[in-house]
Design a protein around this motif. Structure first.
Motif, PDB file in Angstrom:
ATOM      1  N   LEU A 104       0.569 -13.882   3.754  1.00 14.61           N
ATOM      2  CA  LEU A 104      -0.032 -14.431   2.530  1.00 14.61           C
ATOM      3  C   LEU A 104      -1.556 -14.372   2.596  1.00 14.61           C
ATOM      4  N   TYR A 105      -2.109 -14.634   3.768  1.00  8.67           N
ATOM      5  CA  TYR A 105      -3.568 -14.558   3.937  1.00  8.67           C
ATOM      6  C   TYR A 105      -4.061 -13.124   3.731  1.00  8.67           C
ATOM      7  N   HIS A 106      -3.430 -12.170   4.393  1.00  8.86           N
ATOM      8  CA  HIS A 106      -3.896 -10.788   4.321  1.00  8.86           C
ATOM      9  C   HIS A 106      -3.700 -10.187   2.927  1.00  8.86           C
ATOM     10  N   ARG A 107      -2.668 -10.619   2.243  1.00 10.20           N
ATOM     11  CA  ARG A 107      -2.426 -10.102   0.896  1.00 10.20           C
ATOM     12  C   ARG A 107      -3.078 -10.963  -0.192  1.00 10.20           C
ATOM     13  N   ARG A 108      -3.959 -11.850   0.239  1.00  7.71           N
ATOM     14  CA  ARG A 108      -4.714 -12.690  -0.688  1.00  7.71           C
ATOM     15  C   ARG A 108      -3.771 -13.459  -1.604  1.00  7.71           C
ATOM     16  N   PHE A 109      -2.716 -14.005  -0.984  1.00 14.09           N
ATOM     17  CA  PHE A 109      -1.726 -14.810  -1.713  1.00 14.09           C
ATOM     18  C   PHE A 109      -1.153 -14.052  -2.913  1.00 14.09           C
ATOM     19  N   GLY A 110      -0.839 -12.778  -2.667  1.00 14.80           N
ATOM     20  CA  GLY A 110      -0.178 -11.959  -3.672  1.00 14.80           C
ATOM     21  C   GLY A 110      -1.105 -11.220  -4.614  1.00 14.80           C
ATOM     22  N   ARG A 111      -2.405 -11.339  -4.398  1.00 17.35           N
ATOM     23  CA  ARG A 111      -3.341 -10.668  -5.301  1.00 17.35           C
ATOM     24  C   ARG A 111      -3.551  -9.199  -4.959  1.00 17.35           C
ATOM     25  N   ARG A 112      -3.062  -8.758  -3.812  1.00 18.39           N
ATOM     26  CA  ARG A 112      -3.098  -7.327  -3.508  1.00 18.39           C
ATOM     27  C   ARG A 112      -1.812  -6.923  -2.806  1.00 18.39           C
ATOM     28  N   GLY A 113      -1.314  -5.765  -3.162  1.00 17.08           N
ATOM     29  CA  GLY A 113      -0.043  -5.304  -2.626  1.00 17.08           C
ATOM     30  C   GLY A 113      -0.177  -4.369  -1.453  1.00 17.08           C
ATOM     31  N   HIS A 114      -1.421  -3.999  -1.111  1.00 19.13           N
ATOM     32  CA  HIS A 114      -1.655  -3.156   0.051  1.00 19.13           C
ATOM     33  C   HIS A 114      -3.079  -3.387   0.548  1.00 19.13           C
ATOM     34  N   ASN A 115      -3.424  -2.748   1.632  1.00 18.03           N
ATOM     35  CA  ASN A 115      -4.760  -2.867   2.195  1.00 18.03           C
ATOM     36  C   ASN A 115      -5.750  -2.084   1.339  1.00 18.03           C
ATOM     37  N   THR A 116      -6.503  -2.775   0.532  1.00 25.30           N
ATOM     38  CA  THR A 116      -7.401  -2.108  -0.415  1.00 25.30           C
ATOM     39  C   THR A 116      -8.611  -1.481   0.270  1.00 25.30           C
ATOM     40  N   ASP A 117      -8.808  -1.725   1.567  1.00 25.96           N
ATOM     41  CA  ASP A 117      -9.862  -1.056   2.319  1.00 25.96           C
ATOM     42  C   ASP A 117      -9.413   0.292   2.868  1.00 25.96           C
ATOM     43  N   GLY A 118      -8.128   0.607   2.700  1.00 26.11           N
ATOM     44  CA  GLY A 118      -7.599   1.858   3.224  1.00 26.11           C
ATOM     45  C   GLY A 118      -7.961   3.051   2.361  1.00 26.11           C
ATOM     46  N   ILE A 119      -7.894   4.230   2.954  1.00 28.05           N
ATOM     47  CA  ILE A 119      -8.256   5.463   2.242  1.00 28.05           C
ATOM     48  C   ILE A 119      -7.102   5.957   1.365  1.00 28.05           C
ATOM     49  N   ASP A 120      -7.468   6.675   0.307  1.00 30.03           N
ATOM     50  CA  ASP A 120      -6.526   7.406  -0.528  1.00 30.03           C
ATOM     51  C   ASP A 120      -6.357   8.782   0.123  1.00 30.03           C
ATOM     52  N   ILE A 121      -5.239   9.003   0.790  1.00 34.38           N
ATOM     53  CA  ILE A 121      -5.100  10.231   1.578  1.00 34.38           C
ATOM     54  C   ILE A 121      -5.144  11.489   0.716  1.00 34.38           C
ATOM     55  N   PHE A 122      -4.704  11.395  -0.534  1.00 33.10           N
ATOM     56  CA  PHE A 122      -4.673  12.591  -1.371  1.00 33.10           C
ATOM     57  C   PHE A 122      -6.011  12.882  -2.045  1.00 33.10           C
ATOM     58  N   ALA A 123      -6.951  11.973  -1.923  1.00 35.88           N
ATOM     59  CA  ALA A 123      -8.308  12.237  -2.392  1.00 35.88           C
ATOM     60  C   ALA A 123      -9.143  12.916  -1.313  1.00 35.88           C
ATOM     61  N   GLU A 124      -8.591  13.000  -0.087  1.00 36.45           N
ATOM     62  CA  GLU A 124      -9.301  13.627   1.024  1.00 36.45           C
ATOM     63  C   GLU A 124      -9.080  15.141   1.003  1.00 36.45           C
ATOM     64  N   ASP A 125      -9.942  15.852   1.724  1.00 36.82           N
ATOM     65  CA  ASP A 125      -9.934  17.316   1.735  1.00 36.82           C
ATOM     66  C   ASP A 125      -9.135  17.828   2.931  1.00 36.82           C
ATOM     67  N   TRP A 126      -7.973  18.420   2.670  1.00 33.63           N
ATOM     68  CA  TRP A 126      -7.154  19.020   3.715  1.00 33.63           C
ATOM     69  C   TRP A 126      -6.144  19.976   3.088  1.00 33.63           C
TER      70      TRP A 126
END
Length: 306
Positions: free
Chosen positions: A24-46
Motif C-alpha cells: 500500500l505504501y509503494h503503490r501510494r494507497f492505490g494511486r499508482r498501479g506500477h512503478n512510475t519511475d520505471g522506463i517505457d521499454i518500447f520508447a527505448e532504441d533497440w
C-alpha cells in the motif's frame, strides 16, 4: 488468485499482512498501479530486447561477461504481470515479435490488450522441459534465432525464464517440489513464512547459478544477431533483505513493492552490424490454444503463487 483470497491469506498470516502494508505504501494507497519511475521499454532504441526474468542489477553486474555497455535502469514492475501490464497494455506493437518462455502474457490475455505482429509461446508442449519443469535458455535462444530469420523487419523481444525459479542445476532438494506435482508454497513464500529453513547464502548461490546457466545462451543470441540488442530484466528479486517502510525480511518478487532489489535492472547495450529496417504488419493469427489446466500447471511449476 483473486483479491479476496489474497486478503484472506494476508489476514491469516502476519508476514503477508505486513507485506500488504508495504505494498500500500509503494503503490501510494492505490494511486499508482506500477512503478512510475520505471522506463517505457518500447520508447527505448533497440532492435532486439532480451529479458532475463527476475534478474537483479547487482547480480547481473557481478556475473555477466557479455559484450556491451552496462547501465542501470528501473523497471515499471516488481513482478512479471505488473511489468507486462505497464509496458504492453493498450499498445499497437505490430512491428514487434515476442518470443517468450513465460506463460504470463497468455494467462492474462484478457486483461492485457496488446497487438504484437506475432507471439511465440516457447513454453507450450514443444518448448517445455519436463525434467526441469521450465523452459531451458538454450531452447529460448533457438526459437529466437528462428524468429529473427523469419521476421527480419521486426523488433524482437526475447523473454528468458532464468534466473527465475526453478533452479535448474541445483543439487538441493528444498526447491524440487514442482517436479513432484506437490501443490505447495513456492520456495520464496516458504522462506517468507518461515516454513523453510535454508541459509540465505545457499539460496543466493543457486539463484546466481541459474543466471550463470543462462548467460552463455544469451551470448549466443548476441553474437548471431545484427543490430542493436539490449539485455535487461522484467524485475529483480529479494533474497532476505529488509523491505520498507516495515522492515520485514522479504523474499521473491511480490507485486507492487519497489525496493532497489526489485526494480533495479540491468540495461546492457550491444551493437553489431547494420540496424534492422523495422516496419509494422498485420498481426499473425494465433490459432493454437492451450488448455487452462496446462497453463495452470506451467505456472505452478514456475513457482507463481503469492
Amino acid at each position: 488468485m483473486n483479491t479476496r483470497t489474497r486478503l484472506r491469506r494476508a489476514l491469516d498470516n502476519p508476514m503477508l499482512f505486513l507485506r500488504q502494508i508495504n505494498r500500500l505504501y509503494h503503490r501510494r494507497f492505490g494511486r499508482r498501479g506500477h512503478n512510475t519511475d520505471g522506463i517505457d521499454i518500447f520508447a527505448e532504441d533497440w532492435d532486439t530486447l532480451c529479458i532475463l526474468d527476475a534478474c537483479r542489477y547487482d547480480m547481473f553486474a557481478r556475473c555477466s561477461k557479455l559484450p556491451g555497455q552496462l547501465e542501470r535502469r528501473q523497471s515499471r514492475g516488481s513482478a512479471t504481470t505488473e511489468f507486462l501490464t505497464a509496458n504492453l497494455d493498450g499498445r499497437d506493437l505490430t512491428d514487434t515479435v515476442y518470443v517468450t518462455a513465460n506463460p504470463q502474457l497468455y494467462q492474462n490475455r484478457e486483461s492485457i490488450a496488446v497487438d504484437f505482429h506475432d507471439v511465440i509461446h516457447v513454453w507450450r508442449e514443444e518448448g517445455w522441459d519436463e525434467e526441469y519443469g521450465t523452459v531451458l535458455p538454450e531452447t529460448v535462444t533457438e526459437y529466437a534465432l528462428r524468429a529473427a530469420e523469419k521476421y527480419p523487419d521486426k523488433r524482437l523481444v526475447v523473454h528468458y525464464m532464468q534466473p527465475h525459479y526453478p533452479f535448474i542445476d541445483s543439487e538441493t532438494d528444498f526447491d524440487k517440489g514442482h517436479l513432484t506435482g506437490a501443490r505447495q508454497e513456492n520456495v520464496w513464500n516458504q522462506l517468507l513464512l518461515g516454513t523453510l529453513a535454508a541459509e540465505r547464502e545457499d539460496v543466493w548461490r543457486i539463484y546466481e547459478a541459474n543466471l550463470e546457466r543462462a548467460l552463455p545462451h544469451v551470448e549466443t543470441l548476441l553474437r548471431n544477431l545484427e543490430g542493436k540488442t539490449v539485455v535487461t530484466a522484467d524485475h529483480g528479486n529479494m533474497v532476505g533483505e529488509r523491505a520498507f517502510p516495515l522492515p520485514i525480511r522479504e523474499w521473491g518478487h511480490p507485486r507492487g513493492i519497489y525496493t532497489p532489489e526489485l526494480v533495479s535492472v540491468p540495461w546492457l547495450v550491444h551493437e553489431s552490424g547494420p540496424r534492422r529496417e523495422i516496419r509494422a504488419d498485420d498481426a499473425e493469427v494465433q490459432s493454437e490454444q492451450v488448455t487452462d489446466e496446462v497453463v495452470a500447471d506451467r505456472l505452478r511449476q514456475l513457482g507463481y503463487a503469492e
